[in-house]
Design a protein around this motif. Structure first.
Motif: not given
Length: 114
Positions: A6-20, A59-73
């Motif tokens: 389970r430790y090895e089954k990771e999720t990696i989200i990779n993007f940068n400021q210039t490339n889509d 998967y390749s995903l348009a960066k404009s469709r990706l968001s990261i939501r931080l939820v406060p406690p």
């Protein structure tokens, strides 16, 4: 092929400021289902790039469709309100469920403790 932990089954989200687009590599079953549905509904924005024998997908995903939501406690007051609401409407706590049936599921059938 060796089974991954389970430790090895990771999720990696990779993007940068210039490339889509963004690249998402994951073993998470829920995220894989959501990405597959999104790719089916919006093939111009998201597509499956590859799948591994071990169960990972990329998967390749348009960066404009990706968001990261931080939820406060929750504050202590909000936590109490949610607890009271749950008690009034018949929801069980994980502690209540563990005492009832060994803790494997909640009243609604959701699996916990995986």
């Amino acid at each position: 092929m060796t089974k991954l932990t389970r430790y090895e089954k990771e999720t990696i989200i990779n993007f940068n400021q210039t490339n889509d687009p963004a690249s998402i590599y994951t073993f998470d079953a829920s995220l894989k289902r959501r990405l597959a549905k999104f790719a089916e509904d919006y093939p111009e924005l998201c597509r499956l790039e590859s799948a591994t024998e071990a169960g990972g997908v990329t998967y390749s995903l348009a960066k404009s469709r990706l968001s990261i939501r931080l939820v406060p406690p929750y504050s202590e007051a909000r936590r109490r309100e949610a607890s009271e609401y749950g008690k009034r409407h018949g929801f069980q706590t994980q502690t209540d469920t563990a005492q009832d049936d060994g803790g494997s599921t909640t009243k609604g059938g959701d699996e916990r403790g995986k």
